[in-house]
Design an enzyme around this catalytic site. Sequence first.
Site, mmCIF file in Angstrom:
data_model
loop_
_atom_site.group_PDB
_atom_site.id
_atom_site.type_symbol
_atom_site.label_atom_id
_atom_site.label_comp_id
_atom_site.label_asym_id
_atom_site.label_seq_id
_atom_site.Cartn_x
_atom_site.Cartn_y
_atom_site.Cartn_z
ATOM 1 N N ARG A 157 41.869 26.807 42.538
ATOM 2 C CA ARG A 157 41.996 27.260 41.673
ATOM 3 C C ARG A 157 43.829 26.917 41.118
ATOM 4 N NH1 ARG A 157 37.772 29.660 43.365
ATOM 5 N NH2 ARG A 157 36.945 30.958 43.861
ATOM 6 N N SER A 216 36.362 44.979 44.275
ATOM 7 C CA SER A 216 37.664 43.918 44.809
ATOM 8 C C SER A 216 36.837 42.637 44.369
ATOM 9 C CB SER A 216 36.317 44.681 45.939
ATOM 10 O OG SER A 216 37.373 43.543 47.333
ATOM 11 N N LYS A 218 30.672 45.743 50.430
ATOM 12 C CA LYS A 218 31.306 44.644 49.053
ATOM 13 C C LYS A 218 29.979 43.850 49.158
ATOM 14 C CE LYS A 218 34.758 41.445 48.117
ATOM 15 N NZ LYS A 218 35.832 40.715 47.598
ATOM 16 N N SER A 254 33.443 39.926 42.596
ATOM 17 C CA SER A 254 32.689 39.380 41.367
ATOM 18 C C SER A 254 32.150 37.705 41.030
ATOM 19 C CB SER A 254 34.056 39.284 40.584
ATOM 20 O OG SER A 254 34.602 38.265 40.586
ATOM 21 N N GLU A 266 30.624 42.729 53.587
ATOM 22 C CA GLU A 266 30.679 41.423 52.510
ATOM 23 C C GLU A 266 29.501 40.873 52.126
ATOM 24 O OE1 GLU A 266 33.968 39.247 50.734
ATOM 25 O OE2 GLU A 266 32.677 38.898 49.429
ATOM 26 N N ARG A 300 38.474 36.194 41.502
ATOM 27 C CA ARG A 300 38.611 35.436 40.476
ATOM 28 C C ARG A 300 38.491 36.398 38.872
ATOM 29 N NH1 ARG A 300 33.698 31.470 42.512
ATOM 30 N NH2 ARG A 300 34.027 33.360 42.939
HETATM 31 P P1 13P Z 1 35.179 37.137 44.051
HETATM 32 O O1 13P Z 1 35.531 38.504 43.461
HETATM 33 O O2 13P Z 1 36.351 35.562 43.034
HETATM 34 O O3 13P Z 1 33.908 36.489 44.007
HETATM 35 O O4 13P Z 1 36.068 37.263 44.934
HETATM 36 C C1 13P Z 1 35.658 38.486 46.349
HETATM 37 C C2 13P Z 1 36.068 37.826 47.694
HETATM 38 O O5 13P Z 1 37.153 38.208 47.864
HETATM 39 C C3 13P Z 1 34.709 36.449 48.147
HETATM 40 O O6 13P Z 1 34.839 36.535 49.193
#
Ligand code: 13P
Length: 341
Positions: free
Chosen positions: A32, A291, A222, A263, A177, A294
């Site tokens: 980043r 959550s 997530k 995202s 997630e 980016r």
């Molecule tokens: P992004 O929203 O950038 O996908 O990141 C969220 C995240 O925690 C990915 O593990």
Amino acid sequence: MSERIEDIAVKMVAGGKGLLAADESTATIKKRFDAISLVSTEESRRDYREMLFRSDDAMKKYISGVILYEETLFQKAADGTPFVDIIKAAGSIPGIKVDVGAKPLAGFPGETVTEGLDGLADRLAKYYDAGARFAKWRGVIAISDVLPTYGAIKANAHALARYAALCQQAGIVPIVEPEVLMDGEPGTQSLDRSEDVTRWTLQIVFQELAEARVKLEGMILKPSMVIDGKKARKASVEQVAERTVKVLKETVPSAVPGIAFLSGGQSTEEATAHLSAINSGHDLPWKVTFSYGRALQDSALKAWGGKAENVAAGQRAFTHRAEMNYLAAKGDWTKEREKAA
Ligand code: 13P
């Protein structure tokens, strides 16, 4: 007095607030920073995250919790105040990424399993003492015309369930997630294919969570949205929202208090528009919020650019994005509100 994990989980998704995913690993934050030509050092990472966490208005009004990388959990702001104290002072909850990353899964070309279970109970105790009250583990599900395999979904779901059980035992809310990627080649990731893979993944994840005796009331899901591949996006905002709601209703028990989307490389405005469409006009049994990593940080990172004189501009950009996603979590975001801000 220790809080109940059920109460923490409810607080993480209440009132339109959502989570700031600021848990980029050292390797990811370097990527980043490369994009703004900034060298990643302990100090530059601190300065960047201090800018975000000291965005008082955003943190107080829109951000219920912050997912941190281990370095940041134990890091202090330039004036010596621990980041954990800054986050808590804003009424937000510190959280911690505890997996150590997706590694190639032996025997399954092109697929990965997320590692980090060894010694996790001890690490969770240390993180709890440092103030973390929720954790994150990301399983990655590759998608193509032949992937994922059942074996890879099962391995990732099993690891997620074991992680979640360990967190709950430690008094920490697990964010579960399972990310279905959206980088399938054009033609291999249609909305239908994404729907099928997301449904299959969530079914196996909730089966594993049940077998591991994870308390659904004390976790947050997530997921990724049901979306066609980003290389040839055709689906409308409404289609993404309809399919996503459909799959979640089919697979996520209503005992789960909240769903907080990742995202996953959607543009910032796209991620907001999708979240708002999911929340408007649907009768949902869980709170549904963001959550984002980016999608919350991109504009702030650019506005800041690594320069001390741009801290206020970076904070303005972050606050704006956080507000737009807060509106979206209530189904109240519109393009007009985006522009008016
Ligand atoms: P992004 O929203 O950038 O996908 O990141 C969220 C995240 O925690 C990915 O593990």
